[in-house]
Scaffold this active site. Structure first.
Site, mmCIF file in Angstrom:
data_model
loop_
_atom_site.group_PDB
_atom_site.id
_atom_site.type_symbol
_atom_site.label_atom_id
_atom_site.label_comp_id
_atom_site.label_asym_id
_atom_site.label_seq_id
_atom_site.Cartn_x
_atom_site.Cartn_y
_atom_site.Cartn_z
ATOM 1 N N ALA A 1 0.612 -1.176 0.073
ATOM 2 C CA ALA A 1 -0.025 0.136 -0.025
ATOM 3 C C ALA A 1 0.761 1.253 0.085
ATOM 4 O O ALA A 1 2.109 1.387 0.366
ATOM 5 C CB ALA A 1 -0.826 -0.145 1.335
ATOM 6 N N ASP A 2 0.233 2.352 -0.387
ATOM 7 C CA ASP A 2 1.058 3.703 -0.433
ATOM 8 C C ASP A 2 0.076 4.819 -0.105
ATOM 9 O O ASP A 2 -1.178 4.699 -0.746
ATOM 10 C CB ASP A 2 1.893 3.722 -1.677
ATOM 11 C CG ASP A 2 2.835 4.919 -1.291
ATOM 12 O OD1 ASP A 2 3.808 4.892 -0.723
ATOM 13 O OD2 ASP A 2 2.689 6.370 -1.828
#
Length: 208
Positions: A88-89
């Site tokens: 994720a980011d």
């Protein structure tokens, strides 16, 4: 359906590709057991014009780095067990500019001053890879956050505490010092914190 009724928990190993305490907390709240692995990548080397494209590209780079690390240490899957990697980011968008983790206290201070009496957005990605089947899919989620005026003394307390230096855009709306000055959140707090629950659950199901 609640996460803790998910039928695949017993037969799937989950790796969370993040050192974020918030993401760990959210995934635990969803009822999953998982291991942690982190990616050693230079995020500044990955640039995209649109924040939505950027967060997907960063999540893909993290996933690729972790998969390479797993291969290096001769990670062996059990035949009856699938391994799912979640990467994720998150970035903050304010005044049309993408903001990642502040590079200094001065930059963090300016970010927080810009949010005061104004608004910002978070754009976050979730990328799920099934290491056994090769399935990979990523999507993004956007949340709008509106702020009351944030007093300078509150900003200074946040800077001195230091936690805002470790999060995208220096933005941590669940913090007890900043929470009273959050006027409205259009979207979900878990997405702002780095892992949108509904999107994560959706992608996990699709990966299996």
């Amino acid at each position: 359906m609640e996460a803790n009724t998910s039928p695949f928990k017993a037969v799937v190993q989950i790796i969370l590709g993040s050192s974020s305490i918030a993401r760990r907390t959210i995934l635990s709240e969803m009822g999953y057991e998982f291991t942690i692995m982190t990616a050693d990548i230079d995020e500044k080397c990955i640039r995209k014009d649109k924040p939505e494209d950027l967060v997907i590209a960063l999540a893909e780079a993290k996933a690729d780095a972790i998969i390479s690390k797993l291969q290096t240490i001769n990670h062996q899957e059990k035949d009856d067990e699938q391994t799912i990697l979640i990467a994720a980011d998150t970035v903050v968008v304010c005044e049309g500019m993408v903001r990642e983790k502040p590079s200094s206290k001065e930059e963090a201070r300016q970010y927080l001053k810009d949010y005061s009496g104004s608004h910002a957005s978070t754009v976050g990605s979730v990328l799920v890879t099934n290491l056994k089947t090769g399935f990979r899919k990523g999507e993004w989620d956007r949340v709008e956050i509106y702020f009351h005026e944030i007093p300078d003394e509150i900003i200074e307390k946040l800077i001195e505490e230091g936690i805002v230096l470790n999060v995208a855009g220096g933005l941590i709306i669940e913090h007890p010092l900043i929470l009273p000055f959050v006027k409205q959140v259009v979207g979900t707090t878990d997405s702002v914190m780095g892992l949108p629950k509904a999107l994560t659950e959706k992608l996990l199901r699709e990966a299996l």
